[in-house]
Design an enzyme around this catalytic site. Sequence first.
Site, PDB file in Angstrom:
ATOM      1  CG  ASP A 121      -0.234   0.181   2.514  1.00  0.00           C
ATOM      2  OD1 ASP A 121       0.936  -0.194   2.591  1.00  0.00           O
ATOM      3  OD2 ASP A 121      -0.855   0.698   3.458  1.00  0.00           O
ATOM      4  CD  GLU A 122       4.687   2.318   3.143  1.00  0.00           C
ATOM      5  OE1 GLU A 122       5.227   3.424   3.215  1.00  0.00           O
ATOM      6  OE2 GLU A 122       4.550   1.565   4.106  1.00  0.00           O
TER       7      GLU A 122
END
Length: 473
Positions: A110-111
């Site tokens: 997610d990043e």
Amino acid sequence: MTAPRMRPEPSIAHLDADAFFASVEQAQRPSLRGRPVLVGGTGPRGVVAAASYEARAEGVRSAMSMESARRACPRATVVVPRFDAYSAFSERIMSALRELTDAVEPLSIDEAFADLGALRPGPDGWPGVARALRERAVERAGVPVSVGMGRSKLVAKLASAAAKPAGVVVVAPDEEDAFLLPMRVRSLWGVGPVSAERLEKIGVRTVEDLRGQPLDTLTMVLGEAAGTNLFRVARGWDDRPVAETRERKSAGAEHTFERDLHGAEVAAQLPAVTHQAFARLERHGGAARTVTVKVRFAGFTTVSRSVTLPSPTADRAALREAAGRALDLVELTEPVRLLGVSFHGLSEHAQLMLDLAAPGAAPGAAPGAAPGTDAEPPAGTAAEPDDAGALRPVARRRRGRLRHEDAVPGLDVQHPEHGRGWIVRARDDGRVAIRFETAATGPGRQRVLDPATEPIELVGALGPDGQELPEAG
DNA sequence: TCTGGGGTCCTCCCCCTG
DNA sequence: TCTGCAGGGGGAGGACCC
């Protein structure tokens, strides 16, 4: 130590999805929007992998035991993670970055970092670039994200944390000190509870305190690598490039049992855990040289034992045998709560002779093993232990006709009459509560159905475009 | 807050070798 | 041949991240 040459512009971006797993659940299940959602293990030893902001407002945090989280937030909906859906959403988010630059470094699902140094900012400057990037990612994936920008990865990451939820923070070079110095050291990358406590003992709580410490004090308190790193971080010194590729170092699987195991029970679970580790190994070259077995006892002490082979191999029989030898090295004097198997020294260049020894065998298959004689659990499920019921299988079925015992909250189902839905809970009376809805239908109705009489199918998750995802494999 | 599961990296120790 | 030392590699454990 001298300062590195820093970039002149805040052109490094860090993009981070907000409460990612929970946000995907809310995006795909309209009835969950605006409500507390907990994603994580639903068993007695489950923990929270992600909590929606509505749940966080009631004191729930990730890594909290699910039991505590339920107590803190009884009205929360609890679902198991669906990594195939999250991966598909993740790809959308990453694609928003890759539309701007090839220099993208995913940090996790997610990043990611991106180096936007080649862009020419418009009249709104770098804040305009950050806002446009955020909007693009939200448009592609349909989940909230935050964007931080600075002239280093260090500042960009801290900036995105400051931007949460759903915001944008750009730290200009002349604002770096004002941004960094008041921060608690605990919020820095690499400072966990142990390092924070050690620093507290020498009076260091903030980055400003940290900057006042000489290098040799920090290396004495935290060790060579961590001390040197924090000395640089305190000054905002970070010239690391955005790395597009990272080599995988290990792959494995571990499992916490629903009740503690004794003696031979542990060895009986080894094939199932090894089997899951093989599945991960397959995705990263298929061959390994070192096999490590990890055992966590009831008292939470953890021991690991490893066996290193002369050269990397994809031969499952050899790796399985090495795992067995590593487990034999562990003294099982206490009840065991967790068993793990991991592979290190990964390689794609395994000894090909092993495959040649078994003509027609699939790569990685045990040479000489006739079909069916390889004592592996069937795909998708682990071997059922003798006292099945007391122990849970390592993995449950996620496709095919729904049985009550497979009805885990959060899994996707399909019914010929009611359409697509998701399992809310398995009831004690043998029936299953299902909410029939998708992102396209809007909030749907919950029905209680009996899987013994109703044709309910466990199906794969949908991607961000509403198409069913292929089975992970 | 009583602790999952996937990892990475670092440190310490031991053993081997030159 | 023995001893001391340095360096490298492997094993174990721990801290940390998401």
